[in-house]
Structure formats: C-alpha cells, structure tokens
Enzyme design. Structure first.
Site, PDB file in Angstrom:
ATOM      1  N   GLY A   1      -0.415   3.948  -5.346  1.00 31.04           N
ATOM      2  CA  GLY A   1      -0.192   2.643  -5.949  1.00 31.04           C
ATOM      3  C   GLY A   1       0.881   2.627  -7.024  1.00 31.04           C
ATOM      4  O   GLY A   1       1.238   1.575  -7.533  1.00 31.04           O
TER       5      GLY A   1
ATOM      6  N   VAL B   1       0.845  -1.190   0.000  1.00 36.42           N
ATOM      7  CA  VAL B   1       0.000   0.000   0.000  1.00 36.42           C
ATOM      8  C   VAL B   1       0.882   1.242   0.000  1.00 36.42           C
ATOM      9  O   VAL B   1       1.803   1.361   0.810  1.00 36.42           O
ATOM     10  CB  VAL B   1      -0.923   0.025   1.245  1.00 36.42           C
ATOM     11  CG1 VAL B   1      -1.764   1.295   1.272  1.00 36.42           C
ATOM     12  CG2 VAL B   1      -1.823  -1.204   1.279  1.00 36.42           C
ATOM     13  N   CYS B   2       0.597   2.156  -0.927  1.00 35.98           N
ATOM     14  CA  CYS B   2       1.278   3.450  -0.926  1.00 35.98           C
ATOM     15  C   CYS B   2       0.242   4.530  -1.202  1.00 35.98           C
ATOM     16  O   CYS B   2      -0.951   4.258  -1.226  1.00 35.98           O
ATOM     17  CB  CYS B   2       2.435   3.487  -1.917  1.00 35.98           C
ATOM     18  SG  CYS B   2       1.981   3.601  -3.641  1.00 35.98           S
ATOM     19  N   ALA B   3       0.690   5.728  -1.439  1.00 36.57           N
ATOM     20  CA  ALA B   3      -0.239   6.842  -1.603  1.00 36.57           C
ATOM     21  C   ALA B   3      -1.186   6.618  -2.783  1.00 36.57           C
ATOM     22  O   ALA B   3      -2.396   6.728  -2.643  1.00 36.57           O
ATOM     23  CB  ALA B   3       0.520   8.161  -1.751  1.00 36.57           C
TER      24      ALA B   3
ATOM     25  N   LEU C   1      -3.717   3.858  -1.091  1.00 37.74           N
ATOM     26  CA  LEU C   1      -4.315   3.882   0.239  1.00 37.74           C
ATOM     27  C   LEU C   1      -5.841   3.870   0.180  1.00 37.74           C
ATOM     28  O   LEU C   1      -6.498   3.274   1.034  1.00 37.74           O
ATOM     29  CB  LEU C   1      -3.811   5.112   0.994  1.00 37.74           C
ATOM     30  CG  LEU C   1      -3.962   5.153   2.493  1.00 37.74           C
ATOM     31  CD1 LEU C   1      -3.401   3.900   3.165  1.00 37.74           C
ATOM     32  CD2 LEU C   1      -3.272   6.370   3.055  1.00 37.74           C
TER      33      LEU C   1
END
Length: 100
Positions: free
Chosen positions: A10, A6-8, A38
């Site tokens: 993707g 998971v990141c800001a 996210l």
C-alpha cells in the site's frame, strides 16, 4: 468513479493515489481513490467500481478478479513508475465501460 489501487503493502500506491486525486480534482472527474496492500483489498473492495493493481502484484490479478467480481487490471509499469494519471484514468474508464 471509485478506484481501488492495490500493491504489495500500500505504500507505493499511496504516492500514486495522491497524484490521481490531484488529477481528478484538476479535471473535475470526482473520482474516489483508495490505496491498500494486497492483504487488505478483500475488506474494502465492495465500495469500488474498479481495481487497478501495481505491476509488482499483477501475478495475483486473476485471484483478485475471482474474489471480487470487479473489473481488474494491472497498471502498466511505466505509467505506474511515473504516475501518468491520464493513462491510468483511461485504463480505469475502459475497464468500467467494458463491464457495464
């Protein structure tokens, strides 16, 4: 093992996902890896064993843990930046093993 990254948005984890998939294939780990932003993790987390978060969203880690009930941790910044697949898999294994 099924790992959700998971990141800001993707995007950066998509690059990391490809490195992790290659490492998994080369080492016969049989891992399933997916990268999402996210805003999307709640739609897919049920299919995963562990959630690893990019350093830029690690401030939301407790929220993700509470919402999913899965083991969650932030990928260390250096490992994330260089795509250190070995260390990232070690982190994922440690989390899954601790939560059995």
């Amino acid at each position: 093992m099924k790992i959700l990254l998971v990141c800001a948005g993707g995007m950066s984890t998509s690059i990391l996902m490809k490195k992790l998939e290659k490492y998994s294939d080369e080492n016969n780990l049989g891992a399933t890896i997916k990268a999402v932003g996210l805003a999307a993790y709640e739609d897919v987390y049920q299919n995963f064993d562990v959630i690893l978060m990019g350093p830029q969203v690690s401030y939301r880690m407790n929220e993700v843990k509470e919402n999913t009930g899965l083991p969650v941790d932030a990928i260390p910044s250096f490992d994330y930046a260089v795509g250190n697949s070995e260390n990232i898999f070690k982190l994922a294994n440690k989390l899954v093993t601790q939560n059995k």
